[in-house]
Scaffold this motif. Structure first.
Motif, PDB file in Angstrom:
ATOM      1  N   GLU A  31      41.235  76.003   1.055  1.00  0.00           N
ATOM      2  CA  GLU A  31      41.795  74.704   0.236  1.00  0.00           C
ATOM      3  C   GLU A  31      42.806  73.346   0.301  1.00  0.00           C
ATOM      4  OE1 GLU A  31      45.003  77.343  -2.088  1.00  0.00           O
ATOM      5  OE2 GLU A  31      43.221  78.930  -1.647  1.00  0.00           O
ATOM      6  N   GLU A  32      43.248  73.477   1.148  1.00  0.00           N
ATOM      7  CA  GLU A  32      44.093  71.602   1.042  1.00  0.00           C
ATOM      8  C   GLU A  32      42.667  70.995   1.919  1.00  0.00           C
ATOM      9  OE1 GLU A  32      47.288  69.753   2.751  1.00  0.00           O
ATOM     10  OE2 GLU A  32      46.882  71.211   4.074  1.00  0.00           O
TER      11      GLU A  32
ATOM     12  N   ILE B 127      41.210  69.135  -0.956  1.00  0.00           N
ATOM     13  CA  ILE B 127      41.557  68.231  -1.661  1.00  0.00           C
ATOM     14  C   ILE B 127      41.619  66.489  -1.049  1.00  0.00           C
ATOM     15  CG2 ILE B 127      44.148  66.541  -1.863  1.00  0.00           C
ATOM     16  CD1 ILE B 127      44.765  68.998  -2.794  1.00  0.00           C
TER      17      ILE B 127
ATOM     18  N   SER C 201      44.923  58.553  -7.533  1.00  0.00           N
ATOM     19  CA  SER C 201      46.406  59.638  -8.626  1.00  0.00           C
ATOM     20  C   SER C 201      47.412  58.763  -7.819  1.00  0.00           C
ATOM     21  CB  SER C 201      46.136  61.326  -9.128  1.00  0.00           C
ATOM     22  OG  SER C 201      44.938  61.277 -10.056  1.00  0.00           O
TER      23      SER C 201
ATOM     24  N   THR D  92      50.123  62.708  -4.109  1.00  0.00           N
ATOM     25  CA  THR D  92      48.936  62.482  -4.611  1.00  0.00           C
ATOM     26  C   THR D  92      48.949  63.701  -5.768  1.00  0.00           C
ATOM     27  OG1 THR D  92      46.849  62.937  -4.968  1.00  0.00           O
ATOM     28  CG2 THR D  92      47.246  63.907  -3.575  1.00  0.00           C
ATOM     29  N   ARG D  93      48.447  63.751  -7.448  1.00  0.00           N
ATOM     30  CA  ARG D  93      48.431  64.660  -8.404  1.00  0.00           C
ATOM     31  C   ARG D  93      47.227  64.601  -8.010  1.00  0.00           C
ATOM     32  NH1 ARG D  93      49.215  61.726 -12.581  1.00  0.00           N
ATOM     33  NH2 ARG D  93      48.900  59.805 -11.796  1.00  0.00           N
ATOM     34  N   ILE D  94      46.272  64.784  -6.997  1.00  0.00           N
ATOM     35  CA  ILE D  94      44.763  65.167  -6.857  1.00  0.00           C
ATOM     36  C   ILE D  94      45.060  66.907  -7.040  1.00  0.00           C
ATOM     37  CG2 ILE D  94      42.936  66.009  -6.036  1.00  0.00           C
ATOM     38  CD1 ILE D  94      42.443  62.550  -5.216  1.00  0.00           C
ATOM     39  N   LYS D  95      44.480  66.872  -7.741  1.00  0.00           N
ATOM     40  CA  LYS D  95      43.887  68.757  -7.721  1.00  0.00           C
ATOM     41  C   LYS D  95      42.632  69.754  -7.536  1.00  0.00           C
ATOM     42  CE  LYS D  95      48.613  70.297  -8.556  1.00  0.00           C
ATOM     43  NZ  LYS D  95      48.725  68.776  -8.142  1.00  0.00           N
TER      44      LYS D  95
ATOM     45  N   GLU E 137      40.019  71.709  -7.173  1.00  0.00           N
ATOM     46  CA  GLU E 137      39.603  73.486  -7.577  1.00  0.00           C
ATOM     47  C   GLU E 137      38.788  73.262  -6.524  1.00  0.00           C
ATOM     48  OE1 GLU E 137      38.924  74.073 -11.544  1.00  0.00           O
ATOM     49  OE2 GLU E 137      40.637  72.945 -12.005  1.00  0.00           O
TER      50      GLU E 137
END
Ligand code: HAM
Length: 412
Positions: A14-15, A18, A153, A312-315, A317
């Protein structure tokens, strides 16, 4: 049960999404600025770092992972700049390419006390430009770091800049600092009392309150710069103003590595706590020559990826909306299904299947858990008719499609 080594990190899938987003964005931005990627070994001759970073640098004194092999000592690289200069000289880039713009991504190693944002294995995204003394290049490098952070971000960062001047300026600044700090010797922490002898500049970097107070009272300005370095620094500031890049001049900013000359900068982020430096860089005009190459101006920076991740605000998905998940009933259908998903993969469509002996219901649940876009259902009935049943997992719509039309259907 074994545990990971203290100060290292497992990056789970999941990470990792990013990470991929951060790496892809960085590569794209570096390409826009005409940088080329360089990939270098993780181990180098330890002496390379002693020589470049300086014997009194914290990294060299306390933080290098050293591997002894017979007469030789290797170090797990604690940073990228020295390796790049080594490679630039060793591969004759100074003679063949001269002006060279390189970027790198990868792990660095420092034997530090681990804490939030401080690891023993961490990653840099960095770049180095070798072959120019032009102040406009300093502006490009600092503004590139700023743009990169914004594209990742990240906002709320502060860019602090300073100029250490040329080698002569550094020597006269060091002398005057030694003079003024000798009077305050007793008030300095034990480390700084030692630094006063070996490298007084480092005292400006000390995080202890008593030393910070003493340094603040010195009221330093950039007055130790010679005319040329003063003019260079003014051009850098003007260039940043011209591009609207926000920065603060911090006369106490000296950086902990010996190779720096003239422009140095550090980028901090308020969301990071005590380890608030998200990246740093500067000029190192003497390093290429120092390591055996020609005289060449150079500048670069490195961002700490683990720290970027904290702000960072990068999410990113997990984007599996195109995944096709095969669900079969019976051996014959399974054999046919295997062929179909192989052909889908060949056509560039991601596809997977159940390997755990699930029932149809269980396999459908798995498709849903995986957030697959489609379930591809095949049983005897489908084989007989030469079709497959395709279920859109989002809408629930389910229909039969001729096998030959499947790839076309999924690509559209
Ligand atoms: P540095 O300041 O030592 O500079 O490292 C750059 C960045 O790496 C730091 O600002 C921080 O974000 C991250 N970093 C450093 N140590 C750790 C750690 N133990 N754990 C996590 N992150 C860390 C350099 O390495 C220079 N080579 C930068 C440069 C390139 N100067 C010129 N060109």
């Amino acid at each position: 049960m074994y545990k990971r080594v203290s100060g290292t990190k497992d990056i789970l899938p999941e990470e990792a999404y990013i990470w991929q987003a951060i790496e892809e964005t960085s590569r794209n931005i570096f390409s826009l600025y005409n940088f080329k990627e360089i990939r270098l070994p993780l181990i180098e001759d330890a002496a390379l770092f002693n020589r470049s970073l300086g014997e009194s640098a914290e990294i060299v004194k306390k933080q290098m992972f050293i591997i002894h092999n017979k007469e030789e000592s290797y170090a797990l690289r604690p940073e990228g700049t020295a390796s790049i200069v080594r490679s630039y000289i060793e591969n004759n880039l100074d003679k063949n390419a001269n002006f060279t713009k390189l970027y790198y991504l990868g792990p660095m190693f420092r034997l530090e006390r681990p804490q939030k944002g401080r690891l023993r294995q961490f990653n840099h995204i960095g770049c180095e430009v070798i072959g120019s003394y032009d102040a406009t290049l300093d502006v490009e490098i600092i503004s590139l770091a700023d743009i990169l952070l914004k594209r990742l971000s990240i906002n709320g960062h502060t860019i602090k800049i300073n100029s250490l001047g040329c080698l002569k300026d550094k020597v006269s600044f060091t002398d005057s600092l030694r003079k003024s700090l000798t009077e305050k010797y007793r008030g300095l922490c034990q480390d700084c009392q030692e630094r006063l002898k070996n490298n007084p500049l480092r005292i400006l970097d000390c995080k202890k309150d008593e030393c910070k107070e003493i340094v603040r009272n010195l009221g330093l300005k950039d007055s130790c710069l010679c005319d040329e370095c003063g003019a260079h620094f003014n051009r850098v500031k003007k260039g940043l103003d011209n591009l609207g890049v926000k920065y603060e001049v911090d006369p106490n900013l000296v950086r902990g590595l010996d190779y720096y000359t003239q422009t140095v900068f550090e980028i901090t982020h308020q969301g990071l706590g005590s380890q608030d430096a998200i990246g740093a860089g500067g000029r190192y005009n003497n390093l290429v020559h120092e390591l055996g190459g020609a005289e060449a101006g150079a500048i670069g920076f490195a961002l700490g990826v683990e720290r970027l991740l904290l702000v960072t605000r990068i999410k990113a998905e997990v984007n599996d909306k195109n995944l096709v998940y095969l669900v079969t009933l019976g051996d014959k259908a399974r054999d046919e299904g295997v062929k179909i998903i192989y052909s889908l993969r060949e056509a560039g469509i991601p596809a997977d299947m159940d390997y755990e002996g699930r029932s149809i219901k269980g396999a459908m649940r798995k498709a849903s858990d995986l957030k697959a876009g489609f379930a591809l259902i095949i049983g005897d009935n489908e084989i007989e008719k030469g079709v497959v049943t395709l279920k859109n997992m989002l809408s629930g719509e389910q229909r039969e499609i001729a096998r030959l039309d499947l790839t076309k259907e999924l690509i559209c």
